[in-house]
Design a protein around this motif. Structure first.
Motif, PDB file in Angstrom:
ATOM      1  N   LYS A   1       0.951  -1.185  -0.049  1.00 52.86           N
ATOM      2  CA  LYS A   1       0.130   0.009  -0.007  1.00 52.86           C
ATOM      3  C   LYS A   1       0.857   1.448  -0.055  1.00 52.86           C
ATOM      4  O   LYS A   1       1.995   1.377   0.581  1.00 52.86           O
ATOM      5  N   THR A   2       0.421   2.520  -0.697  1.00 52.97           N
ATOM      6  CA  THR A   2       1.009   3.474  -0.567  1.00 52.97           C
ATOM      7  C   THR A   2       0.872   4.174   0.821  1.00 52.97           C
ATOM      8  O   THR A   2      -0.007   3.960   1.621  1.00 52.97           O
ATOM      9  N   LYS A   3       1.765   5.383   0.968  1.00 52.50           N
ATOM     10  CA  LYS A   3       1.443   5.976   2.165  1.00 52.50           C
ATOM     11  C   LYS A   3       0.162   6.480   2.342  1.00 52.50           C
ATOM     12  O   LYS A   3      -0.297   6.574   3.359  1.00 52.50           O
ATOM     13  N   HIS A   4      -0.372   7.014   1.221  1.00 51.96           N
ATOM     14  CA  HIS A   4      -1.626   7.705   1.193  1.00 51.96           C
ATOM     15  C   HIS A   4      -2.726   6.811   1.713  1.00 51.96           C
ATOM     16  O   HIS A   4      -3.640   7.176   2.526  1.00 51.96           O
ATOM     17  N   GLU A   5      -2.774   5.474   1.096  1.00 52.73           N
ATOM     18  CA  GLU A   5      -3.647   4.519   1.300  1.00 52.73           C
ATOM     19  C   GLU A   5      -3.481   4.177   2.973  1.00 52.73           C
ATOM     20  O   GLU A   5      -4.366   3.848   3.629  1.00 52.73           O
ATOM     21  N   LEU A   6      -2.437   4.123   3.399  1.00 52.72           N
ATOM     22  CA  LEU A   6      -2.098   3.785   4.913  1.00 52.72           C
ATOM     23  C   LEU A   6      -2.589   4.727   5.777  1.00 52.72           C
ATOM     24  O   LEU A   6      -3.209   4.328   6.951  1.00 52.72           O
ATOM     25  N   ALA A   7      -2.305   5.965   5.422  1.00 53.46           N
ATOM     26  CA  ALA A   7      -2.909   6.952   6.329  1.00 53.46           C
ATOM     27  C   ALA A   7      -4.377   7.089   6.262  1.00 53.46           C
ATOM     28  O   ALA A   7      -5.007   7.216   7.196  1.00 53.46           O
ATOM     29  N   ILE A   8      -5.215   6.810   5.144  1.00 52.62           N
ATOM     30  CA  ILE A   8      -6.642   6.761   4.929  1.00 52.62           C
ATOM     31  C   ILE A   8      -7.021   5.521   5.688  1.00 52.62           C
ATOM     32  O   ILE A   8      -8.090   5.619   6.478  1.00 52.62           O
ATOM     33  N   GLU A   9      -6.409   4.745   5.984  1.00 53.43           N
ATOM     34  CA  GLU A   9      -6.633   3.484   6.684  1.00 53.43           C
ATOM     35  C   GLU A   9      -6.597   3.659   8.099  1.00 53.43           C
ATOM     36  O   GLU A   9      -7.422   3.269   8.776  1.00 53.43           O
ATOM     37  N   ARG A  10      -5.451   4.116   8.479  1.00 53.88           N
ATOM     38  CA  ARG A  10      -5.366   4.512   9.679  1.00 53.88           C
ATOM     39  C   ARG A  10      -6.417   5.394  10.345  1.00 53.88           C
ATOM     40  O   ARG A  10      -6.885   5.478  11.394  1.00 53.88           O
ATOM     41  N   ALA A  11      -6.847   6.297   9.288  1.00 54.39           N
ATOM     42  CA  ALA A  11      -7.842   7.189  10.034  1.00 54.39           C
ATOM     43  C   ALA A  11      -9.113   6.851   9.952  1.00 54.39           C
ATOM     44  O   ALA A  11     -10.000   7.445  10.759  1.00 54.39           O
ATOM     45  N   THR A  12      -9.567   5.938   9.125  1.00 55.56           N
ATOM     46  CA  THR A  12     -10.761   5.370   9.069  1.00 55.56           C
ATOM     47  C   THR A  12     -10.887   4.172   9.985  1.00 55.56           C
ATOM     48  O   THR A  12     -12.016   3.586  10.214  1.00 55.56           O
ATOM     49  N   ALA A  13      -9.831   3.634  10.830  1.00 53.26           N
ATOM     50  CA  ALA A  13      -9.959   2.766  11.696  1.00 53.26           C
ATOM     51  C   ALA A  13     -10.629   3.310  12.824  1.00 53.26           C
ATOM     52  O   ALA A  13     -10.761   4.419  13.119  1.00 53.26           O
ATOM     53  N   ASN A  14     -11.046   2.472  13.988  1.00 55.37           N
ATOM     54  CA  ASN A  14     -11.725   2.975  14.995  1.00 55.37           C
ATOM     55  C   ASN A  14     -13.183   3.792  14.825  1.00 55.37           C
ATOM     56  O   ASN A  14     -13.140   4.909  15.077  1.00 55.37           O
ATOM     57  N   GLU A  15     -13.883   3.444  13.996  1.00 58.81           N
ATOM     58  CA  GLU A  15     -15.230   4.052  13.586  1.00 58.81           C
ATOM     59  C   GLU A  15     -14.960   5.330  12.526  1.00 58.81           C
ATOM     60  O   GLU A  15     -15.934   6.230  12.844  1.00 58.81           O
ATOM     61  N   GLY A  16     -13.878   5.520  12.266  1.00 63.93           N
ATOM     62  CA  GLY A  16     -13.450   6.720  11.322  1.00 63.93           C
ATOM     63  C   GLY A  16     -13.777   8.090  12.090  1.00 63.93           C
ATOM     64  O   GLY A  16     -13.761   9.141  11.379  1.00 63.93           O
ATOM     65  N   ASN A  17     -13.346   8.237  13.478  1.00 64.36           N
ATOM     66  CA  ASN A  17     -13.351   9.350  14.130  1.00 64.36           C
ATOM     67  C   ASN A  17     -12.009   9.974  14.098  1.00 64.36           C
ATOM     68  O   ASN A  17     -11.383   9.699  14.998  1.00 64.36           O
TER      69      ASN A  17
END
Length: 153
Positions: free
Chosen positions: A120-136
């Motif tokens: 995964k690219t850095k951007h995809e990883l950042a989006i994944e981290r951001a949307t984990a835990n109910e997207g808050n």
């Protein structure tokens, strides 16, 4: 077929047939009829030798031997040799080979895109981290800032 093959066939036909009227002998009309009949009598086409077949297909002789070995190209064995076979090829078989191996491919003129791996690219990883835990995202951000402040003190 070239003209000499037709003439040879007509002469062969005329040699072994009788004129239409034996009393008058061969007349011009009889020769013309014999010529036409001789052309039709030449039923077997000329076989191509291995170098001729290679020339027609625009490949080397060893490629023709490989095609024969793998069963892609049918041949007629001329002569009695068992160790060194003399291969000849029918013109119909060469034409059939060409038809069987004719391909039409469509090339896309647009530029090709770069292939990406499975990582995964850095951007995809950042989006994944951001949307984990109910997207808050803001709650996660505030928690990280609070942890950084506590670490400073």
């Amino acid at each position: 077929m070239n003209r000499s093959d037709y003439q040879r066939a007509a002469f062969y036909y005329a040699k072994f047939t009788q004129p239409l009227d034996p009393d008058q002998g061969w007349r011009t009309e009889d020769v013309q009829l014999a010529f036409m009949a001789g052309m039709e009598a030449l039923a077997l086409p000329r076989l191509l030798s291995l170098p001729e077949a290679a020339h027609v297909l625009n490949v080397s002789s060893s490629t023709i031997n490989d095609l024969v070995r793998h069963g892609e190209l049918a041949f007629v064995q001329a002569g009695r040799g068992t160790e060194r076979r003399r291969l000849t090829f029918s013109q119909d078989e060469i034409a059939s080979f060409i038809r069987r191996h004719t391909q039409r491919t469509h090339y896309d003129p647009t530029p090709k895109t770069a292939r990406r791996g499975s990582r995964k690219t850095k951007h995809e990883l950042a989006i994944e981290r951001a949307t984990a835990n109910e997207g808050n995202y803001t709650a996660q951000y505030e928690a990280r800032r609070a942890a950084a402040r506590a670490k400073k003190k």
